[in-house]
Design an enzyme around this catalytic site. Structure first.
Site, PDB file in Angstrom:
ATOM      1  N   GLU A 138      -4.743  -0.204  -5.434  1.00 11.58           N
ATOM      2  CA  GLU A 138      -4.416   1.220  -5.609  1.00 11.58           C
ATOM      3  C   GLU A 138      -4.855   2.022  -4.390  1.00 11.58           C
ATOM      4  O   GLU A 138      -4.116   2.888  -3.886  1.00 11.58           O
ATOM      5  CB  GLU A 138      -5.102   1.738  -6.864  1.00 11.58           C
TER       6      GLU A 138
ATOM      7  N   ASP B 117      -2.048   3.974  -2.135  1.00 12.93           N
ATOM      8  CA  ASP B 117      -2.135   5.428  -2.026  1.00 12.93           C
ATOM      9  C   ASP B 117      -1.986   5.878  -0.573  1.00 12.93           C
ATOM     10  O   ASP B 117      -1.276   6.844  -0.277  1.00 12.93           O
ATOM     11  CB  ASP B 117      -3.475   5.901  -2.597  1.00 12.93           C
TER      12      ASP B 117
ATOM     13  N   GLU C  28       0.883   2.976  -7.298  1.00 17.66           N
ATOM     14  CA  GLU C  28       0.189   2.832  -6.022  1.00 17.66           C
ATOM     15  C   GLU C  28      -0.247   1.397  -5.770  1.00 17.66           C
ATOM     16  O   GLU C  28      -0.111   0.880  -4.642  1.00 17.66           O
ATOM     17  CB  GLU C  28      -1.020   3.770  -5.985  1.00 17.66           C
TER      18      GLU C  28
END
Length: 226
Positions: free
Chosen positions: A41, A45, A116
């Site tokens: 993640e 991101d 993400e």
């Protein structure tokens, strides 16, 4: 797997995709530790932030820096990324523990995280060029035709704007109170990364904070419409 065919992925490391869809609550059910999407993640991101920044810059030469930040924020906010997760059909692959079973398909934060982490897995497994093209394809048409959503309230808009490039939140503080007990005026200041970025007044604390957020947005060259 249908997921790979949908995105034209020939996986080199399927373990990455398994992790990308595994919520931390799943560890408790199967007795594992740290076998979840949190690290992916973090990576995804950053990649999404880079690509959306570029697309906003390329397709909206009429916008100043502050406006570009707000436009970008509209696409990387939790609700938006959750919608992309659902649109891409990632939801059915999510693995959660019993405590999340009922909300796995509707929890915005979880869906945002999976979107993400999936991008992070694609980057590690398929490389930068493939991942860039995938993310660009997801966002390009939407960003090309986007306008700034003036309906978002000033505090929400400011928060999303500042978090477009940083996970740190804005904070508010009442710095002054004047008037009588029945007719007070509050002055609020809003801070980001320890610096004051706006100040405003109101007859209650909430109104003062809203005015401070509007002041910060104005300083970013994005006048707030009434």
């Amino acid at each position: 797997m249908a997921l790979y065919r949908r995105f034209n992925i020939k996986p080199n490391n399927e373990e990455l995709y398994r992790l990308a869809f595994t919520h931390s609550s799943y560890n408790g059910m199967v007795g594992t530790r740290h076998q979840d999407y949190e690290r992916l993640e973090f990576l995804g991101d950053s990649i999404i932030g880079f690509v959306t920044s570029e697309l906003c810059f390329r397709f909206h030469p009429e916008m100043e820096q502050g406006q570009l930040s707000v436009l970008k924020a509209q696409f990387i906010r939790s609700s938006s990324e959750a919608q992309y997760c659902q649109k891409l059909g990632l939801g059915p692959y999510i693995r959660v523990g019993p405590s999340f079973m009922k909300e796995a398909s509707t929890n915005e934060s979880l869906l945002e995280d999976v979107f993400e982490s999936f991008i992070g897995a694609v980057y590690l497994d398929q490389g930068l060029d493939f991942c860039y093209k995938l993310v660009r394809g997801i966002f390009e048409e939407d960003i090309k035709h986007a306008t700034i959503n003036e309906a978002i309230n000033p505090k929400s808009k400011l928060q999303e704007c500042m978090q477009a490039d940083s996970k740190e939140s804005v904070t508010y503080r009442i710095v002054k109170e004047t008037g009588t007990a029945s007719s007070k005026t509050f002055t609020a200041a809003v801070y980001f990364e320890g610096n004051e970025i706006g100040r405003g007044e109101g007859h209650n604390k909430k109104a003062a904070e809203t005015a401070a957020a509007r002041d910060a947005l104005n300083k970013m060259a994005l006048p707030e419409k009434e």
